[in-house]
Write an enzyme that holds these catalytic residues in place. Structure first.
Site, mmCIF file in Angstrom:
data_model
loop_
_atom_site.group_PDB
_atom_site.id
_atom_site.type_symbol
_atom_site.label_atom_id
_atom_site.label_comp_id
_atom_site.label_asym_id
_atom_site.label_seq_id
_atom_site.Cartn_x
_atom_site.Cartn_y
_atom_site.Cartn_z
ATOM 1 N N LYS A 23 0.673 -1.268 0.029
ATOM 2 C CA LYS A 23 -0.036 0.002 0.044
ATOM 3 C C LYS A 23 0.834 1.140 0.181
ATOM 4 O O LYS A 23 0.617 2.035 -0.797
ATOM 5 C CB LYS A 23 -0.855 0.139 1.263
ATOM 6 N N ARG A 98 -9.586 0.913 8.527
ATOM 7 C CA ARG A 98 -9.047 -0.330 8.937
ATOM 8 C C ARG A 98 -10.196 -1.039 9.652
ATOM 9 O O ARG A 98 -9.929 -2.200 10.059
ATOM 10 C CB ARG A 98 -7.790 -0.303 9.847
ATOM 11 N N ARG A 137 12.238 -5.136 4.810
ATOM 12 C CA ARG A 137 12.033 -3.577 4.400
ATOM 13 C C ARG A 137 12.563 -2.726 5.277
ATOM 14 O O ARG A 137 13.005 -2.934 6.365
ATOM 15 C CB ARG A 137 10.322 -3.476 4.874
ATOM 16 N N ARG A 170 11.216 -0.741 11.069
ATOM 17 C CA ARG A 170 10.234 -0.418 11.712
ATOM 18 C C ARG A 170 10.243 -1.416 13.164
ATOM 19 O O ARG A 170 10.693 -2.315 13.148
ATOM 20 C CB ARG A 170 8.832 -0.630 11.201
ATOM 21 N N ARG A 181 -0.063 -8.685 13.904
ATOM 22 C CA ARG A 181 -0.606 -7.792 12.910
ATOM 23 C C ARG A 181 -1.483 -8.612 11.639
ATOM 24 O O ARG A 181 -2.589 -8.174 11.135
ATOM 25 C CB ARG A 181 0.460 -6.846 12.180
HETATM 26 P P1 AP5 Z 1 4.919 -1.635 1.806
HETATM 27 O O1 AP5 Z 1 4.660 -0.853 0.670
HETATM 28 O O2 AP5 Z 1 5.701 -0.892 3.018
HETATM 29 O O3 AP5 Z 1 3.578 -2.367 2.408
HETATM 30 P P2 AP5 Z 1 2.577 -1.838 3.118
HETATM 31 O O4 AP5 Z 1 1.119 -2.373 2.598
HETATM 32 O O5 AP5 Z 1 2.096 -0.221 3.249
HETATM 33 O O6 AP5 Z 1 2.589 -2.449 4.595
HETATM 34 P P3 AP5 Z 1 2.518 -1.939 5.950
HETATM 35 O O7 AP5 Z 1 3.374 -2.786 6.958
HETATM 36 O O8 AP5 Z 1 3.090 -0.355 6.086
HETATM 37 O O9 AP5 Z 1 1.160 -1.815 6.572
HETATM 38 P P4 AP5 Z 1 0.435 -1.947 7.638
HETATM 39 O O10 AP5 Z 1 -0.874 -1.765 7.051
HETATM 40 O O11 AP5 Z 1 0.660 -2.898 8.671
HETATM 41 O O12 AP5 Z 1 1.331 -0.745 8.489
HETATM 42 P P5 AP5 Z 1 0.865 0.773 8.868
HETATM 43 O O13 AP5 Z 1 2.132 1.658 8.772
HETATM 44 O O14 AP5 Z 1 -0.390 1.249 8.141
HETATM 45 O O15 AP5 Z 1 5.915 -2.878 1.131
HETATM 46 C C1 AP5 Z 1 6.225 -3.708 2.087
HETATM 47 C C2 AP5 Z 1 7.571 -4.393 1.568
HETATM 48 O O16 AP5 Z 1 7.436 -4.901 0.476
HETATM 49 C C3 AP5 Z 1 8.651 -3.140 1.081
HETATM 50 O O17 AP5 Z 1 10.086 -3.612 1.460
HETATM 51 C C4 AP5 Z 1 8.300 -3.269 -0.237
HETATM 52 O O18 AP5 Z 1 9.744 -2.577 -0.752
HETATM 53 C C5 AP5 Z 1 8.142 -4.415 -0.660
HETATM 54 N N1 AP5 Z 1 7.081 -4.269 -1.898
HETATM 55 C C6 AP5 Z 1 6.204 -3.538 -2.174
HETATM 56 N N2 AP5 Z 1 5.701 -3.729 -3.329
HETATM 57 C C7 AP5 Z 1 6.189 -4.700 -3.980
HETATM 58 C C8 AP5 Z 1 5.868 -5.483 -5.057
HETATM 59 N N3 AP5 Z 1 5.088 -5.349 -6.086
HETATM 60 N N4 AP5 Z 1 7.016 -6.323 -5.472
HETATM 61 C C9 AP5 Z 1 7.977 -6.549 -4.679
HETATM 62 N N5 AP5 Z 1 8.127 -6.009 -3.393
HETATM 63 C C10 AP5 Z 1 7.296 -5.162 -3.086
HETATM 64 O O19 AP5 Z 1 0.249 0.451 10.455
HETATM 65 C C11 AP5 Z 1 1.291 0.229 11.449
HETATM 66 C C12 AP5 Z 1 0.407 0.190 12.672
HETATM 67 O O20 AP5 Z 1 -0.033 1.396 13.103
HETATM 68 C C13 AP5 Z 1 -0.703 -0.704 12.927
HETATM 69 O O21 AP5 Z 1 -0.343 -2.065 13.283
HETATM 70 C C14 AP5 Z 1 -1.655 -0.146 13.863
HETATM 71 O O22 AP5 Z 1 -1.312 -0.504 15.234
HETATM 72 C C15 AP5 Z 1 -1.590 1.322 13.555
HETATM 73 N N6 AP5 Z 1 -2.403 1.899 12.533
HETATM 74 C C16 AP5 Z 1 -2.120 2.447 11.371
HETATM 75 N N7 AP5 Z 1 -3.358 2.786 10.831
HETATM 76 C C17 AP5 Z 1 -4.468 2.503 11.937
HETATM 77 C C18 AP5 Z 1 -5.884 2.658 11.674
HETATM 78 N N8 AP5 Z 1 -6.554 3.273 10.700
HETATM 79 N N9 AP5 Z 1 -6.615 2.133 12.716
HETATM 80 C C19 AP5 Z 1 -5.911 1.623 13.762
HETATM 81 N N10 AP5 Z 1 -4.558 1.691 14.055
HETATM 82 C C20 AP5 Z 1 -3.890 2.087 12.767
#
Ligand code: AP5
Length: 235
Positions: A23, A98, A137, A170, A181
């Site tokens: 994402k 979410r 990552r 991270r 997660r």
């Molecule tokens: P990346 O693009 O970083 O993946 P992502 O889907 O953004 O993954 P996240 O881990 O950031 O998602 P998340 O939803 O768990 O975390 P968030 O920060 O929102 O890609 C991942 C890896 O793959 C990278 O190394 C990239 O290079 C590689 N890659 C990407 N695309 C590729 C492809 N096509 N081919 C090959 N490699 C590829 O949330 C973190 C925490 O915050 C949560 O656990 C929660 O505690 C809190 N939080 C955030 N939002 C909320 C909410 N709305 N409600 C409640 N709590 C929340």
């Protein structure tokens, strides 16, 4: 005119998918290439933790345990972010909504503004691929660019290509926390796939293909959505 889809105005869209589905990578590419406003709830929370704000102090234990931050904290934070001038003509939401409560609150907010979502892109990736991605990552704590040590390395090891800041891992990438997660995603976020499908907004994309191919598929979905909206508007 929107640079990505040729529509009359910039798009309002949600990127949905499990942790590591890509994402942040896709939203960041859309911001770089098409100038769309990338709003990532996780990045906003991590900035709050880094700056030791009251929100950051409240959110930190949930994030470190791999649990969701309570809806009321998230909704206040997103309300403030979406009210800023740069988000008025469109945005890409990454990590929000979410939960069903967050999705309903977003719909209600958009409705009061006379707006609606144009598309929800669901990035589908297997658990095996997710675990591989998250173990390598690297992120930039300054500009939020995302890398992978093996498959998407920065040009200079350990340094962000865009802003020169030292890259970090991270704090929620510990295998136990990643498992939590993924479990939380299945229980609380996966139901949003049906929520948006039933509203005719959901588009599934294979997130396991290369970054550029995923982006091209998203562009063609947005182009088709812009044409549909254009066809509905009175001439
Ligand atoms: P990346 O693009 O970083 O993946 P992502 O889907 O953004 O993954 P996240 O881990 O950031 O998602 P998340 O939803 O768990 O975390 P968030 O920060 O929102 O890609 C991942 C890896 O793959 C990278 O190394 C990239 O290079 C590689 N890659 C990407 N695309 C590729 C492809 N096509 N081919 C090959 N490699 C590829 O949330 C973190 C925490 O915050 C949560 O656990 C929660 O505690 C809190 N939080 C955030 N939002 C909320 C909410 N709305 N409600 C409640 N709590 C929340």
């Amino acid at each position: 005119m929107c640079e990505c889809c040729g529509g009359e105005s910039a798009v309002r869209m949600v990127l949905l998918g499990a942790p590591g589905a890509g994402k942040g990578t896709q939203a960041s590419a859309m911001q770089q290439r098409w100038g769309l406003v990338h709003v990532a709830s996780g990045d906003l929370l991590r900035d709050n933790v880094k700056n030791d704000t009251e929100l950051g102090r409240k959110a930190k234990p949930y994030m470190e345990a791999g649990e969701l931050v309570p809806d009321d904290l998230i909704l206040d934070m997103m309300e403030e972010r979406l009210a800023r001038p740069d988000a008025q003509s469109g945005f890409v939401l990454d990590g929000f909504p979410r939960t069903l409560a967050q999705a309903e609150a977003l719909d209600a907010r958009l409705e009061t503004m006379g707006q609606r979502l144009d598309a929800v892109i669901y990035l589908r990736v297997s658990e095996e691929e997710i675990l591989r991605r998250l173990s390598g990552r690297l992120i930039c704590p300054q500009c939020h660019a995302v890398y992978h040590a093996d498959t998407m390395p920065p040009k200079r090891p350990g340094v962000c290509d865009r802003c020169g800041t030292a890259l970090v891992q991270r704090s929620d990438e510990d295998p136990e926390v990643v498992r939590k997660r993924l479990q939380v995603y299945e229980e609380q976020t996966a139901p949003l796939v049906e929520y948006y499908r039933s509203r005719g907004l959901l588009h599934e994309v294979d997130g396991a293909i290369g970054v550029d191919r995923v982006l091209a598929k998203i562009a063609s979905i947005l182009e088709a959505a812009a044409k549909r909206v254009g066809a509905r508007e009175p001439q």
